[in-house]
Design an enzyme around this catalytic site. Structure first.
Site, short mmCIF file in Angstrom:
data_model
loop_
_atom_site.label_atom_id
_atom_site.label_comp_id
_atom_site.label_asym_id
_atom_site.label_seq_id
_atom_site.Cartn_x
_atom_site.Cartn_y
_atom_site.Cartn_z
N SER A 90 -63.92 -26.26 -68.72
CA SER A 90 -62.93 -27.26 -69.14
C SER A 90 -63.27 -28.00 -70.42
O SER A 90 -62.46 -28.80 -70.89
CB SER A 90 -62.71 -28.26 -68.01
OG SER A 90 -61.86 -27.69 -67.05
N ASN A 198 -55.69 -28.42 -63.76
CA ASN A 198 -55.80 -27.38 -64.77
C ASN A 198 -54.44 -26.89 -65.25
O ASN A 198 -54.30 -26.43 -66.39
CB ASN A 198 -56.61 -26.20 -64.20
CG ASN A 198 -58.07 -26.54 -64.06
OD1 ASN A 198 -58.75 -26.81 -65.04
ND2 ASN A 198 -58.56 -26.54 -62.83
N GLY A 340 -67.44 -29.09 -67.81
CA GLY A 340 -66.61 -28.00 -67.34
C GLY A 340 -67.40 -26.98 -66.56
O GLY A 340 -68.59 -26.77 -66.80
#
Length: 382
Positions: A90, A198, A340
């Site tokens: 991420s 997401n 992430g």
């Protein structure tokens, strides 16, 4: 630095969002004595606690410094390298948000445009309505849109061992990922709460293409990677391998930290799309976040927008901006960045608000705690 759950329980390619609350930045700090001994010790402690290997790079007024611990390959015992490429999950989101803010600065879109303006009919059904959700709400996770990686079927197929070992090379389109989310009702009305999703950033990548006519990967490459000479950073699309030098990536592919350890190095990152497909190095990530916070990538107005944060429920020291998170560490230092996770990889990158002191760290295992302790050690010392 994170709101974290296990890989499968979260159903998330981003295991965490690096988070914190808005405040004035404290001066850059390092471990007592001006060195990085505490950071090295934290990396070694992570290995002692079960992480296969760690690689980290810090940049401050004195220059660049790196450390490694553990192994990059459990079979051969080969060590990790400071130059390792790894999947950053991420952290990709900060790059995506940067491009959209550049497009806003160019007058090509407004963050207050609705999603439906750019992606008509894509966010619809089961109470979802792209006419009520703005681009800004995608970027700061206040859209309420369901997180597609939390879908039970997606989790069984791509996060648990039986499913992942059969489907690790599947190609998934952004539209298919959004369609999974559209099977679910929103978590809340747009703008009324905060929840990491997401799906927001898959849609953000689709908006970039709608505005520019080019893929988000091309726009990130042209606007960020090439201007900053991030030679170790790439958006692999459907490429299943990681460039060398690199270690292996390991996962339990389960909701527990016990059981067999699987080599998950090769996979098709289209399952992450613009929410988390990127590959980078610790050196590149520190360079990127320093450049971003120093205003090299965004005009002052857009950087201010990026740093305008939303409190994160249950995390009093944490808040989230537009693809960028802020956190007050235990010693009072504020850092901005993101973390992430993706199969076999847990990463974190952060810098002080003045961009003078940055850290990026990666674990090549996804079943242990995230690299928060290494972050604390670098900026707070012992």
């Amino acid at each position: 630095m994170s709101v974290r759950t296990t890989l499968v329980a979260a159903g998330a390619l981003a295991l965490t969002a690096a988070l914190a609350g808005p405040a004035l930045a404290a001066p850059a700090q390092t471990a007592p004595g001006g060195g990085h001994a505490a950071t090295r010790a934290a990396a070694q402690a992570a290995v002692a606690a079960g992480v296969p290997g760690v690689t980290a790079t810090a940049r401050d007024r004195r220059g660049s410094w790196s450390t490694t611990a553990g192994v990059g390959d459990l079979r051969t015992g080969a060590p990790r390298s400071a130059a390792d490429h790894y999947r950053v999950g991420s952290i990709t989101k900060t790059f995506v948000a940067t491009v959209l803010l550049q497009l806003e600065a160019e007058g090509r879109l407004s963050l207050d445009d609705t999603v439906d303006r750019w992606l008509p009919g894509v966010v619809t059904g089961n109470g979802n309505d792209g006419r009520r959700i703005t681009v800004r709400q995608l970027l700061n996770h206040t859209s309420g849109i369901f997180n597609y990686t939390s879908d039970d079927g997606f989790g069984r197929t791509y996060f648990l061992a039986d499913g992942f070992l059969r489907h690790r090379y599947d190609t998934l389109t952004p539209a298919a990922l959004v369609a999974i989310a559209m099977k679910h009702e929103p978590a809340f009305a747009p703008g009324t709460d905060w929840a990491y999703s997401n799906t927001n950033y898959v849609l953000a990548g689709m908006v970039i293409k709608a505005v520019t006519g080019h893929s988000y990967a091309r726009e990130i490459t042209d606007r960020v990677i090439e201007p900053l000479h991030l030679t170790g950073t790439s958006l692999p699309g459907t490429r299943t391998t990681v460039p060398r030098p690199s270690g292996r990536a390991y996962s339990k592919l389960a909701e527990t930290a016990t059981g067999p350890t699987y080599d998950v190095t090769t996979l098709n990152p289209s399952m992450a799309s613009s929410a988390g497909e990127m590959i980078s190095t610790s050196a590149d990530l520190t360079r990127f976040y320093q450049a971003l916070l120093r205003g090299r990538l965004l005009p002052a107005h857009q950087l201010k927008e990026m740093k305008t944060t939303i409190p994160v429920p249950g995390n009093p020291d944490s808040a989230y901006g537009l693809g960028l998170a802020d956190r007050t560490l235990s010693c009072g230092v504020h850092v901005w960045g993101h973390d992430g996770g993706i199969h076999g990889s847990s990463s974190l990158a952060a810098t002080t608000a003045d961009g003078r002191h940055a850290l990026a760290v990666n674990y090549n295992g996804d079943w242990t705690e995230d690299p928060q302790a290494v972050l604390e050690a670098e900026f707070c010392g012992g």
